[in-house]
Write an enzyme that holds these catalytic residues in place. Structure first.
Site, PDB file in Angstrom:
ATOM      1  N   ASP A 324       0.842  -1.204   0.000  1.00 11.90           N
ATOM      2  CA  ASP A 324       0.000   0.000   0.000  1.00 11.90           C
ATOM      3  C   ASP A 324       0.879   1.256   0.000  1.00 11.90           C
ATOM      4  O   ASP A 324       0.832   2.066   0.916  1.00 11.90           O
ATOM      5  CB  ASP A 324      -0.918  -0.033   1.224  1.00 11.90           C
ATOM      6  CG  ASP A 324      -2.053   0.971   1.126  1.00 11.90           C
ATOM      7  OD1 ASP A 324      -2.212   1.598   0.060  1.00 11.90           O
ATOM      8  OD2 ASP A 324      -2.781   1.123   2.126  1.00 11.90           O
ATOM      9  N   LYS A 326       0.919   3.808  -2.218  1.00 11.03           N
ATOM     10  CA  LYS A 326       0.241   5.022  -2.682  1.00 11.03           C
ATOM     11  C   LYS A 326       1.188   5.911  -3.502  1.00 11.03           C
ATOM     12  O   LYS A 326       1.463   7.061  -3.150  1.00 11.03           O
ATOM     13  CB  LYS A 326      -0.372   5.801  -1.517  1.00 11.03           C
ATOM     14  CG  LYS A 326      -1.465   5.028  -0.781  1.00 11.03           C
ATOM     15  CD  LYS A 326      -2.118   5.880   0.316  1.00 11.03           C
ATOM     16  CE  LYS A 326      -3.287   5.144   0.950  1.00 11.03           C
ATOM     17  NZ  LYS A 326      -2.836   4.019   1.800  1.00 11.03           N
ATOM     18  N   ASP A 329       3.785  10.311  -7.832  1.00  3.93           N
ATOM     19  CA  ASP A 329       4.778  11.257  -8.338  1.00  3.93           C
ATOM     20  C   ASP A 329       4.835  11.184  -9.862  1.00  3.93           C
ATOM     21  O   ASP A 329       3.981  10.577 -10.504  1.00  3.93           O
ATOM     22  CB  ASP A 329       6.141  10.936  -7.713  1.00  3.93           C
ATOM     23  CG  ASP A 329       6.960  12.203  -7.438  1.00  3.93           C
ATOM     24  OD1 ASP A 329       7.073  13.032  -8.374  1.00  3.93           O
ATOM     25  OD2 ASP A 329       7.469  12.358  -6.312  1.00  3.93           O
TER      26      ASP A 329
END
Length: 498
Positions: A324, A326, A329
């Site tokens: 996880d 996330k 960028d």
């Protein structure tokens, strides 16, 4: 009247419309002469909505959703002058992204002297938007004008059908009326919320010559419902076997196969900070779960020996490793993070990705790694909604943008992290956090709900459970409990399972 009882996003939207209309004094009681000349003890003044921006937007959204779900083909939107113009303007520009046309009641005596303003060509198909339909006279007048310009309109979408014969007159003219609300729904809402008495209800029905025999009282909460907690689509969930055959994602084929073999749609979030704690819990959970979710950057002694052991356990016990992380960028930075110090792409099957970076940064990088046999990574989950209170994923347009990216990249996007089913693409899976059978919230803003709400009502596929298991003194019993309840909820109406 089903709008008052439907446990759907569309039903909740209509109930919210009525709640806000009542608060905005849209419903007026007394003695009023309508445009048709009829005397009515109720006047529904939708112009009051103009002073309430949220209500104006909600009505425009509801009309737009109804137009989209109707399947009607059209090139432009025309608002019936003049009360419907604000709704038509917002619907066309904000939601439908179609040209807006305006019909003047009389041509200008200067300039172009046109009766119809807007961008159109002969034989263009239009949808018409009206606020209230009583006899349909205003709509029929507009039809004459647009037909004289070689434009076509066969569907009208209105906020309220007063059920005074307008629908039939339009039908006789070859036009179909679609209404958000009718008088039966309005009167039932007003009676159920105490806005009208039984005596008033009978008086309105008699004066308007409506065909209802007696009032119906329903239990209707006066508080607004959170639309983001209800499915964005209303078509039924597709059976797992069919979804497995439809999917473009190799990861989803693996996931659905595991789900069916292990009879589990349970993902366990193991948010421990040491490798020994994580591996001990994985050893217990492996036989019962579809996936193990980690936060690698929270593990203080993370190392390659840990990932070797973890992947061996995943292979042996047949579960998916879910990191996880996330990612959010630029594409190049995502690539560096995936292949950098923690070598996430080498041991994780799936990772979470924010939609904020846009389609190009997501699709290219993650597809490149998912297709490379040197890496274990084979798919991503886009974050469409979060379970924390006040999350910015609730801002207008965020979830819709995530859905669009997911729908367009279903070979690499496995599904969504979400609170409710968001995509009509049945091959995408909806993973939902915030599930706990024994608690509702904690002190950090985390909000939980039960399995029935998450799967039956919100139409999610996979539940992510953390502290409900990992904080228990009997984690195996809790794993069995969550797995059974979640699997039964998912497969209750799935003929491919039973």
């Amino acid at each position: 009247m089903s709008a008052l009882t439907d446990n759907t996003r569309n039903g909740a939207l209509k109930r919210n419309l009525l709640r806000q209309m009542l608060k905005a004094s849209v419903f007026k009681f007394g003695e009023f002469q309508l445009k048709s000349g009829q005397i009515s003890p109720i006047y529904i003044d939708l112009r009051e909505c103009f002073g309430h921006p949220e209500l104006l937007m909600l009505i425009s959204e509801a009309l737009s959703r109804q137009i989209e779900s109707s399947g009607v083909q059209y090139t432009g939107v025309l608002g019936i002058p003049y009360a419907a113009l604000p709704y038509a303007s917002v619907a066309a520009g904000q939601y439908l992204k179609k040209p807006l046309l305006i019909v003047r009641k009389e041509a200008k005596s200067y300039g172009t002297k046109k009766l119809i303003e807007g961008l159109y060509q002969p034989n263009d198909q239009l949808v018409l938007i009206e606020d209230v339909v009583t006899t349909g006279g205003s709509i029929l007048d507009v039809l004459k004008v647009i037909q004289a310009e070689s434009l076509v309109a066969s569907d009208v979408f209105c906020i309220l059908d007063r059920e005074q014969g307008g629908s039939q007159k339009l039908k006789d003219a070859g036009v179909t009326l679609h209404s958000l609300l009718d008088m039966n729904t309005v009167l039932t809402f007003l009676f159920s919320t105490g806005a009208v008495t039984e005596e008033q209800w009978y008086g309105i029905v008699k004066a308007l010559n409506l065909s209802y025999t007696s009032p119906v009282k329903l239990t209707i909460d006066k508080d607004l419902e959170n639309l983001s907690n209800l499915p964005y689509v209303e078509n039924a969930r597709t059976p797992l076997a069919e979804r497995e055959s439809l999917t473009e994602s190799s990861l989803n084929r693996k996931i659905i196969s595991i789900m069916r073999n292990k009879e589990s749609n349970l993902c366990l979030a193991v948010d421990y900070t040491t490798t020994s704690e994580v591996l001990q819990m994985v050893e217990l959970a492996g036989p019962f779960v579809l996936a193990i979710k980690l936060h690698a950057d929270a593990i203080t002694d993370f190392n390659e020996d840990f990932t070797r052991k973890l992947t061996t356990m995943a292979n042996d016990m047949n579960f998916v490793i879910f990191e996880d992380r996330k990612f959010g960028d630029t594409g190049n930075t995502n690539l560096l993070q995936l292949t950098g110090a923690q070598k996430i792409a080498s041991w994780a099957d799936v990772v979470t990705v924010h939609a904020v970076q846009g389609n190009d940064s997501i699709a290219g990088v993650f597809r490149k790694l998912a297709l490379d046999p040197a890496y274990r990574l084979s798919g991503i989950l886009l974050i469409a909604q979060l379970s924390t209170k006040g999350s910015l994923t609730a801002l207008s347009g965020y979830t819709e943008s995530a859905i669009e990216i997911g729908n367009d990249n279903r070979d690499v996007v496995s599904g969504f992290i979400t609170q409710t089913r968001v995509s009509a693409c049945s091959d995408l899976l909806n993973w939902t956090p915030g599930v706990n059978l024994d608690a509702k919230t904690d002190s950090t803003g985390q909000q939980w709900r039960g399995v029935d709400q998450a799967i039956d009502v919100q139409q999610n596929d996979i539940i992510i459970v953390g502290r409900g298991v990992t904080s228990s003194s009997e984690p195996v019993q809790q794993l069995k409990r969550y797995r059974q309840i979640a699997w039964e909820a998912l497969t209750r109406n799935d003929a491919s399972i039973h």
